[in-house]
Motif scaffolding. Structure first.
Motif, PDB file in Angstrom:
ATOM      1  N   THR A 225       0.816  -1.219   0.000  1.00 29.44           N
ATOM      2  CA  THR A 225       0.000   0.000   0.000  1.00 29.44           C
ATOM      3  C   THR A 225       0.851   1.271   0.000  1.00 29.44           C
ATOM      4  O   THR A 225       0.454   2.271  -0.603  1.00 29.44           O
ATOM      5  N   LYS A 226       1.995   1.221   0.679  1.00 28.57           N
ATOM      6  CA  LYS A 226       2.784   2.474   0.782  1.00 28.57           C
ATOM      7  C   LYS A 226       3.400   2.829  -0.561  1.00 28.57           C
ATOM      8  O   LYS A 226       3.375   3.982  -0.978  1.00 28.57           O
ATOM      9  N   ILE A 227       3.940   1.831  -1.236  1.00 29.63           N
ATOM     10  CA  ILE A 227       4.543   2.159  -2.540  1.00 29.63           C
ATOM     11  C   ILE A 227       3.454   2.505  -3.562  1.00 29.63           C
ATOM     12  O   ILE A 227       3.641   3.356  -4.425  1.00 29.63           O
ATOM     13  N   LYS A 228       2.296   1.893  -3.424  1.00 27.67           N
ATOM     14  CA  LYS A 228       1.220   2.233  -4.357  1.00 27.67           C
ATOM     15  C   LYS A 228       0.678   3.633  -4.068  1.00 27.67           C
ATOM     16  O   LYS A 228       0.345   4.384  -4.982  1.00 27.67           O
ATOM     17  N   ARG A 229       0.627   3.980  -2.802  1.00 26.53           N
ATOM     18  CA  ARG A 229       0.204   5.351  -2.460  1.00 26.53           C
ATOM     19  C   ARG A 229       1.155   6.357  -3.129  1.00 26.53           C
ATOM     20  O   ARG A 229       0.735   7.327  -3.738  1.00 26.53           O
ATOM     21  N   LEU A 230       2.469   6.061  -3.020  1.00 29.03           N
ATOM     22  CA  LEU A 230       3.456   6.956  -3.624  1.00 29.03           C
ATOM     23  C   LEU A 230       3.304   6.968  -5.155  1.00 29.03           C
ATOM     24  O   LEU A 230       3.282   8.021  -5.788  1.00 29.03           O
ATOM     25  N   ALA A 231       3.179   5.771  -5.736  1.00 30.91           N
ATOM     26  CA  ALA A 231       3.086   5.660  -7.200  1.00 30.91           C
ATOM     27  C   ALA A 231       1.863   6.402  -7.731  1.00 30.91           C
ATOM     28  O   ALA A 231       1.935   7.075  -8.757  1.00 30.91           O
ATOM     29  N   PHE A 232       0.754   6.249  -7.013  1.00 29.97           N
ATOM     30  CA  PHE A 232      -0.504   6.745  -7.566  1.00 29.97           C
ATOM     31  C   PHE A 232      -0.871   8.152  -7.076  1.00 29.97           C
ATOM     32  O   PHE A 232      -1.861   8.722  -7.498  1.00 29.97           O
ATOM     33  N   SER A 233      -0.042   8.705  -6.136  1.00 31.62           N
ATOM     34  CA  SER A 233      -0.343  10.076  -5.719  1.00 31.62           C
ATOM     35  C   SER A 233       0.825  11.021  -5.975  1.00 31.62           C
ATOM     36  O   SER A 233       0.632  12.212  -6.202  1.00 31.62           O
ATOM     37  N   GLN A 234       2.058  10.489  -5.937  1.00 37.55           N
ATOM     38  CA  GLN A 234       3.231  11.337  -6.219  1.00 37.55           C
ATOM     39  C   GLN A 234       4.166  10.594  -7.167  1.00 37.55           C
ATOM     40  O   GLN A 234       5.308  10.255  -6.790  1.00 37.55           O
ATOM     41  N   PRO A 235       3.692  10.292  -8.366  1.00 41.56           N
ATOM     42  CA  PRO A 235       4.500   9.446  -9.255  1.00 41.56           C
ATOM     43  C   PRO A 235       5.889   9.992  -9.534  1.00 41.56           C
ATOM     44  O   PRO A 235       6.837   9.222  -9.688  1.00 41.56           O
ATOM     45  N   LYS A 236       6.040  11.316  -9.532  1.00 44.27           N
ATOM     46  CA  LYS A 236       7.357  11.896  -9.834  1.00 44.27           C
ATOM     47  C   LYS A 236       8.393  11.482  -8.798  1.00 44.27           C
ATOM     48  O   LYS A 236       9.560  11.251  -9.122  1.00 44.27           O
ATOM     49  N   VAL A 237       7.959  11.435  -7.554  1.00 42.62           N
ATOM     50  CA  VAL A 237       8.888  11.062  -6.476  1.00 42.62           C
ATOM     51  C   VAL A 237       9.338   9.617  -6.672  1.00 42.62           C
ATOM     52  O   VAL A 237      10.535   9.297  -6.602  1.00 42.62           O
ATOM     53  N   LEU A 238       8.383   8.750  -6.969  1.00 41.83           N
ATOM     54  CA  LEU A 238       8.755   7.342  -7.178  1.00 41.83           C
ATOM     55  C   LEU A 238       9.631   7.201  -8.423  1.00 41.83           C
ATOM     56  O   LEU A 238      10.633   6.474  -8.406  1.00 41.83           O
ATOM     57  N   HIS A 239       9.291   7.934  -9.479  1.00 36.86           N
ATOM     58  CA  HIS A 239      10.116   7.846 -10.693  1.00 36.86           C
ATOM     59  C   HIS A 239      11.562   8.276 -10.414  1.00 36.86           C
ATOM     60  O   HIS A 239      12.507   7.682 -10.933  1.00 36.86           O
ATOM     61  N   ALA A 240      11.722   9.292  -9.577  1.00 40.51           N
ATOM     62  CA  ALA A 240      13.090   9.747  -9.262  1.00 40.51           C
ATOM     63  C   ALA A 240      13.861   8.633  -8.546  1.00 40.51           C
ATOM     64  O   ALA A 240      15.051   8.398  -8.816  1.00 40.51           O
ATOM     65  N   LEU A 241      13.176   7.938  -7.665  1.00 38.57           N
ATOM     66  CA  LEU A 241      13.821   6.830  -6.944  1.00 38.57           C
ATOM     67  C   LEU A 241      14.126   5.673  -7.896  1.00 38.57           C
ATOM     68  O   LEU A 241      15.229   5.109  -7.885  1.00 38.57           O
ATOM     69  N   LEU A 242      13.164   5.346  -8.739  1.00 40.56           N
ATOM     70  CA  LEU A 242      13.357   4.236  -9.690  1.00 40.56           C
ATOM     71  C   LEU A 242      14.527   4.528 -10.623  1.00 40.56           C
ATOM     72  O   LEU A 242      15.314   3.644 -10.963  1.00 40.56           O
ATOM     73  N   GLN A 243      14.649   5.797 -11.017  1.00 37.49           N
ATOM     74  CA  GLN A 243      15.750   6.172 -11.914  1.00 37.49           C
ATOM     75  C   GLN A 243      17.100   5.973 -11.225  1.00 37.49           C
ATOM     76  O   GLN A 243      18.055   5.475 -11.831  1.00 37.49           O
ATOM     77  N   LYS A 244      17.165   6.327  -9.953  1.00 38.85           N
ATOM     78  CA  LYS A 244      18.432   6.134  -9.222  1.00 38.85           C
ATOM     79  C   LYS A 244      18.772   4.649  -9.134  1.00 38.85           C
ATOM     80  O   LYS A 244      19.929   4.242  -9.297  1.00 38.85           O
ATOM     81  N   PHE A 245      17.754   3.833  -8.888  1.00 37.86           N
ATOM     82  CA  PHE A 245      18.006   2.384  -8.828  1.00 37.86           C
ATOM     83  C   PHE A 245      18.409   1.841 -10.203  1.00 37.86           C
ATOM     84  O   PHE A 245      19.275   0.981 -10.308  1.00 37.86           O
ATOM     85  N   ALA A 246      17.774   2.361 -11.258  1.00 34.57           N
ATOM     86  CA  ALA A 246      18.084   1.838 -12.606  1.00 34.57           C
ATOM     87  C   ALA A 246      19.539   2.133 -12.966  1.00 34.57           C
ATOM     88  O   ALA A 246      20.280   1.241 -13.412  1.00 34.57           O
ATOM     89  N   THR A 247      19.964   3.373 -12.753  1.00 33.81           N
ATOM     90  CA  THR A 247      21.348   3.728 -13.074  1.00 33.81           C
ATOM     91  C   THR A 247      22.313   2.898 -12.220  1.00 33.81           C
ATOM     92  O   THR A 247      23.322   2.382 -12.708  1.00 33.81           O
ATOM     93  N   SER A 248      21.978   2.775 -10.949  1.00 33.42           N
ATOM     94  CA  SER A 248      22.858   2.070 -10.016  1.00 33.42           C
ATOM     95  C   SER A 248      22.935   0.581 -10.328  1.00 33.42           C
ATOM     96  O   SER A 248      24.015  -0.023 -10.281  1.00 33.42           O
ATOM     97  N   MET A 249      21.803  -0.032 -10.655  1.00 31.49           N
ATOM     98  CA  MET A 249      21.813  -1.480 -10.904  1.00 31.49           C
ATOM     99  C   MET A 249      22.474  -1.825 -12.238  1.00 31.49           C
ATOM    100  O   MET A 249      23.088  -2.873 -12.381  1.00 31.49           O
ATOM    101  N   ALA A 250      22.370  -0.911 -13.208  1.00 31.08           N
ATOM    102  CA  ALA A 250      23.093  -1.150 -14.465  1.00 31.08           C
ATOM    103  C   ALA A 250      24.597  -1.190 -14.171  1.00 31.08           C
ATOM    104  O   ALA A 250      25.324  -2.074 -14.632  1.00 31.08           O
ATOM    105  N   LYS A 251      25.045  -0.235 -13.363  1.00 30.36           N
ATOM    106  CA  LYS A 251      26.465  -0.204 -12.989  1.00 30.36           C
ATOM    107  C   LYS A 251      26.856  -1.454 -12.213  1.00 30.36           C
ATOM    108  O   LYS A 251      27.943  -1.996 -12.371  1.00 30.36           O
ATOM    109  N   TYR A 252      25.946  -1.878 -11.351  1.00 33.56           N
ATOM    110  CA  TYR A 252      26.236  -3.045 -10.505  1.00 33.56           C
ATOM    111  C   TYR A 252      26.361  -4.312 -11.359  1.00 33.56           C
ATOM    112  O   TYR A 252      27.237  -5.146 -11.128  1.00 33.56           O
ATOM    113  N   ILE A 253      25.509  -4.428 -12.370  1.00 36.77           N
ATOM    114  CA  ILE A 253      25.610  -5.600 -13.261  1.00 36.77           C
ATOM    115  C   ILE A 253      26.953  -5.557 -13.999  1.00 36.77           C
ATOM    116  O   ILE A 253      27.658  -6.566 -14.102  1.00 36.77           O
ATOM    117  N   GLN A 254      27.316  -4.375 -14.487  1.00 37.92           N
ATOM    118  CA  GLN A 254      28.593  -4.252 -15.211  1.00 37.92           C
ATOM    119  C   GLN A 254      29.757  -4.623 -14.290  1.00 37.92           C
ATOM    120  O   GLN A 254      30.682  -5.336 -14.684  1.00 37.92           O
TER     121      GLN A 254
END
Ligand SMILES: Cc1c2[nH]c(c1CCC(=O)O)Cc1[nH]c(c(CCC(=O)O)c1C)Cc1[nH]c(c(CCC(=O)O)c1C)Cc1[nH]c(c(C)c1CCC(=O)O)C2
Length: 407
Positions: A225-254
């Motif tokens: 519920t907490k992540i869905k609340r964030l996704a469905f009420s403040q999507p920009k905040v969640l997108h900013a977090l997801l972007q940080k994880f995406a960049t970081s995990m790509a580096k981690y795989i490399q």
């Protein structure tokens, strides 16, 4: 008589997991092959090393049987490996008694190597997965956490606001988790020089949405519920977090690939909590971004994607561009294969509960899934992690039957 390869790390001093070592001299590390006929023999030349079966299978080359390994094969269900091979390492339970903290066990090179190799020494799977966790990068991203026995992951200060997300640092693996790279390098040398078993070393990372679910919820969740609340009420905040994880995990795989991992599995275990339309917004673009980034630098590194309960999302999982989709048991293997198309390799699909059945039942289910997957581009595996309490003899049976298969 066959030769047995054994781990003989020359790293003698174990540093506390809170103070990672800067660098280790791998020239000092010598894999040794023991032969019951000839005793200890010299290290073979790297050039004599053939590709592991698992990589050949993923690439669609002609293989005689599907490679086999188990999700979460390290740890949990293994009690007394002495029963199978009397001269191998201490059992996982004994290591846990001595090192009760999961973070300690998973952030210390010697323990990581030892635990990762335990199932390989006993069952000789075709893949050796790093003993670690998807949450391991978090402290390096300024997200303090622990993994508490009996409770699971705990995030000390769950992230809920734009300010919280601003505090998240991008991940620099070589600085934050040097023990992961060191362990992968050792694992690669250890399995590579074992002539009788060309296992592949598997690294893994958590996918952005699944990592975000832990850090927003504060730990495991039932209804998200907490992540869905964030996704469905403040999507920009969640997108900013997801972007940080995406960049970081790509580096981690490399980083994992450069350290020795021959294939990397991306776990988006909880992405299927999202409806397809929300998966397309909050998971798919970030998975695709990770795959695209890694494919640019490491075009030959096979990437595997797993999501729990993914029956409804299979076609979308294939859109990420991964090489292998790992199926859970909510879909029939023949149908899953058809829906994914001929270019994507398949893994998994066997219900972990099958390992509580009779030996005959286990054999039948293995044969069924192998038949439905068809020849090649198939990795035999469970549809999720092996369950605590699984009879070890049934795990041995699973591997024995799997390795006896011929197309
Ligand atoms: C219990 C737990 C941990 N970490 C996590 C949980 C699940 C909690 C929940 O249900 O929400 C989070 C986690 N860790 C991992 C995943 C993805 C795979 C999955 O869906 O299970 C997830 C979702 C990979 C892993 N986590 C671990 C591995 C080890 C490598 C292997 O597969 O052998 C992987 C791929 C190791 C791990 N990780 C943890 C323990 C206690 C262990 C040791 C042994 C075990 O119980 O599996 C802590």
């Amino acid at each position: 008589m066959s030769s047995i390869c054994s781990f003989t790390s020359s790293i003698s001093s174990i540093s506390p997991f809170t103070s990672p070592r800067k660098s280790l001299n791998y020239n000092k590390y010598t894999p040794i092959i023991h032969s019951s006929l000839q005793g200890t023999v010299a290290e073979p030349k790297a050039s004599s090393v053939a590709e592991p079966l698992l990589l050949n299978a993923v690439r669609g080359e002609d293989v005689e049987r599907p490679p086999v390994w188990l999700m979460r094969q390290a740890g949990r269900y293994m009690k007394a490996d002495e029963i199978f091979i009397p001269f191998t390492s201490k059992s996982y339970q004994i290591i846990c008694e001595k090192h009760p903290s999961f973070r300690e066990r998973s952030e210390n090179v010697d323990l990581v190597v030892e635990i990762s190799l335990q199932p390989w020494k006993v069952f000789r799977p075709d893949g050796v997965i790093l003993f670690s966790d998807i949450l391991t990068p978090l402290s390096g991203m300024n997200i303090p956490f622990d993994i508490v026995k009996g409770k699971g992951p705990v995030i000390f200060n769950p992230l809920r606001t734009a300010d919280d997300v601003d505090q998240v640092r991008e991940f620099v693996p070589e600085e934050s988790v040097p023990y992961v790279g060191e362990a992968l390098t050792i694992l690669r040398k250890e399995v590579e020089f074992c002539v009788e078993n060309k296992a592949a070393v598997l690294g893994f990372v958590g996918a952005p949405f699944t990592l975000a679910s832990y850090v927003v919820e504060g730990g495991s969740s039932k209804h998200f519920t907490k992540i869905k609340r964030l996704a469905f009420s403040q999507p920009k905040v969640l997108h900013a977090l997801l972007q940080k994880f995406a960049t970081s995990m790509a580096k981690y795989i490399q980083y994992q690939a450069d350290s020795g991992a021959q294939t990397v599995q991306i776990f988006d275990s909880w992405a299927t909590e999202l409806s397809p339309v929300d998966f397309e917004e909050f998971s798919l673009p970030y998975l695709k971004q990770i795959v695209d980034t890694v494919k640019q630098s490491h075009p030959n590194l096979p990437l595997i994607l797993y999501a729990s309960g993914s029956g409804g999302l299979l076609e979308r999982l294939a859109l990420t561009g991964v090489d292998v989709v790992s199926l859970d048991w909510s879909v029939d293997m023949a149908e899953g294969r058809k829906r994914l198309g001929p270019d994507v390799a398949v893994q998994g699909n066997v219900d972990p509960g099958v390992l509580f059945g009779s030996k005959e039942f286990i054999t039948n289910r293995i044969n069924d899934v192998v038949k439905k997957a068809g020849k090649g581009k198939h990795i035999l595996n469970l549809g999720h992690g092996i369950v605590v309490g699984t009879p070890e003899e049934n795990v041995a049976h699973f591997f024995e039957v799997a390795k006896g298969i011929r197309y």
